[in-house]
Design a protein around this motif. Structure first.
Motif, PDB file in Angstrom:
ATOM      1  N   GLN A 129       0.833  -1.207   0.000  1.00  0.00           N
ATOM      2  CA  GLN A 129       0.000   0.000   0.000  1.00  0.00           C
ATOM      3  C   GLN A 129       0.862   1.250   0.000  1.00  0.00           C
ATOM      4  O   GLN A 129       1.823   1.343   0.761  1.00  0.00           O
ATOM      5  N   GLU A 130       0.479   2.200  -0.842  1.00  0.00           N
ATOM      6  CA  GLU A 130       1.106   3.524  -0.819  1.00  0.00           C
ATOM      7  C   GLU A 130       0.225   4.410   0.058  1.00  0.00           C
ATOM      8  O   GLU A 130      -0.922   4.697  -0.296  1.00  0.00           O
ATOM      9  N   ILE A 131       0.747   4.814   1.198  1.00  0.00           N
ATOM     10  CA  ILE A 131      -0.049   5.628   2.127  1.00  0.00           C
ATOM     11  C   ILE A 131       0.521   7.045   2.108  1.00  0.00           C
ATOM     12  O   ILE A 131       1.542   7.330   2.742  1.00  0.00           O
ATOM     13  N   ALA A 135       4.304   7.647 -16.417  1.00  0.00           N
ATOM     14  CA  ALA A 135       3.141   8.370 -15.878  1.00  0.00           C
ATOM     15  C   ALA A 135       1.825   7.632 -16.100  1.00  0.00           C
ATOM     16  O   ALA A 135       0.753   8.207 -15.949  1.00  0.00           O
ATOM     17  N   ASP A 136       1.899   6.358 -16.508  1.00  0.00           N
ATOM     18  CA  ASP A 136       0.662   5.584 -16.639  1.00  0.00           C
ATOM     19  C   ASP A 136       0.967   4.114 -16.337  1.00  0.00           C
ATOM     20  O   ASP A 136       2.123   3.732 -16.143  1.00  0.00           O
ATOM     21  N   LYS A 148      -5.216   8.176  -9.899  1.00  0.00           N
ATOM     22  CA  LYS A 148      -5.216   6.716  -9.703  1.00  0.00           C
ATOM     23  C   LYS A 148      -4.210   6.394  -8.596  1.00  0.00           C
ATOM     24  O   LYS A 148      -3.030   6.696  -8.714  1.00  0.00           O
ATOM     25  N   ARG A 149      -4.715   5.819  -7.519  1.00  0.00           N
ATOM     26  CA  ARG A 149      -3.855   5.557  -6.360  1.00  0.00           C
ATOM     27  C   ARG A 149      -3.156   4.202  -6.476  1.00  0.00           C
ATOM     28  O   ARG A 149      -3.629   3.308  -7.151  1.00  0.00           O
ATOM     29  N   ASN A 150      -2.024   4.093  -5.773  1.00  0.00           N
ATOM     30  CA  ASN A 150      -1.317   2.811  -5.593  1.00  0.00           C
ATOM     31  C   ASN A 150      -0.777   2.216  -6.904  1.00  0.00           C
ATOM     32  O   ASN A 150      -0.514   1.024  -6.982  1.00  0.00           O
ATOM     33  N   MET A 151      -0.606   3.062  -7.907  1.00  0.00           N
ATOM     34  CA  MET A 151      -0.229   2.577  -9.240  1.00  0.00           C
ATOM     35  C   MET A 151       1.091   1.804  -9.231  1.00  0.00           C
ATOM     36  O   MET A 151       1.183   0.690  -9.753  1.00  0.00           O
TER      37      MET A 151
END
Length: 330
Positions: A93-95, A225-226, A265-268
């Motif tokens: 998880q990216e918090i 970036a995607d 868009k989170r947690n990519m």
């Protein structure tokens, strides 16, 4: 959880609960928490002095939970990357907001030596003392494989130049370098840091030595970036063929990346990592600058040389992804 006066900090209580389940003595501990978690909400709005004192108290409480001879390195960063233990999904998880932190406990591992180090800018001596490098296992050490390094007080005058003094001698094909700029460090128990001026800038870190260690790192630059380009970077990391058992992943990202960079868009990046490495736990942080490049150390295979241009190791608006394999012992 907001601790009252004399009450244990929530972070300390959480770590104490987890440590009760650990049956192997840790020799080295790396813990990273965001500033909110570390200082508690109460102190966030008061003057900085009160907050600093509180974080030191929290650090002392944390260290009391660990064995006396344990090396401890503690960092405070703006955001956290963590794979929660015991979660069946093993989803990193990216918090980026809210309280978070983790502690990585390394036991004694046959054939692996982990050393903490600390260098700070001495205003009296403009020339860096090379002997300190050797003491930290960073020089004349043929078994040195990986150096995780973290700059602090990077906004200070001369901080970037000082970081170059540390990074440049280590910029060799046989060594993986990875890390970034953090807000502060709170613990470094292997050394008495009282001699350090309070407003100095410096570098702390961990050096991993041992012939069985394998490691690889890739840099996701501003153009990534995607989802497609993020996954292409993970494919490069996968192509290194690092064994995935007894391996830990690290992600050091710029605070300017995350969901803002990927257009909400989170947690990519953590998701892209997990797609290619479903069984490797991922840890790290969002910070104020990144250290690293594309490099793989498995025998003599090097993915891309980056020691011609020394500046190639210090970046902004990038993410550095690193794998460290600690050998195939049980």
């Amino acid at each position: 959880l907001e601790p009252g006066p004399g009450e244990s900090h929530a972070l300390v209580r959480a770590l104490a609960r987890e440590l009760e389940k650990v049956h192997v003595l840790p020799q080295t501990v790396l813990y990273i928490a965001d500033a909110e978690t570390f200082s508690g909400h109460g102190e966030c709005h008061e003057q900085k002095k009160a907050r600093k004192r509180n974080s030191k108290e929290t650090a002392i409480e944390l260290e009391k939970l660990l064995p006396k001879r344990c090396q401890v390195l503690g960092l405070v960063t703006p955001g956290i990357v963590v794979t929660p233990m015991g979660s069946s999904s093993n989803q990193p998880q990216e918090i980026e907001e809210g309280e978070a932190g983790f502690a990585l406990l390394f036991p004694k591992i046959d054939g692996v030596k982990i050393q903490t180090f600390h260098f700070f800018k001495d205003l009296k001596n403009r020339v860096f003392d090379e002997n300190k490098f050797a003491e930290a296992g960073l020089k004349n050490n043929p078994d040195l494989r990986v150096v995780l390094l973290f700059g602090y007080n990077s906004w200070k005058s001369g901080a970037t130049r000082f970081l170059h003094q540390i990074v440049n001698p280590l910029n060799e094909k046989s060594i993986i370098l990875a890390g970034g700029q953090v807000e502060s460090f709170t613990s470094l128990t292997s050394e008495n840091t009282s001699a350090q001026p309070g407003d100095a800038c410096g570098v702390v870190g961990l050096a991993f030595s041992g012939p069985q260690i394998q490691s690889a790192t890739v840099l996701l630059d501003q153009d990534v970036a995607d989802e497609r380009t993020a996954e292409a970077a993970m494919q490069r990391l996968k192509a290194a063929n690092i064994p995935e058992r007894n391996t830990v992943g690290f992600m050091f990202a710029c605070v300017g990346r995350g969901y803002r960079h990927y257009k909400t868009k989170r947690n990519m990046e953590a998701d892209a990592f997990r797609k290619f490495f479903p069984n490797v736990p991922l840890f790290g942080f969002f910070g104020h600058g990144e250290i690293g490049c594309d490099r793989i150390v498995t025998g003599n295979f090097v993915l891309r040389e980056c020691n011609d241009i020394k500046e190639d190791l210090l970046h902004g608006y990038t993410t550095v992804m690193t794998l460290i394999h600690l050998g195939s012992t049980k």
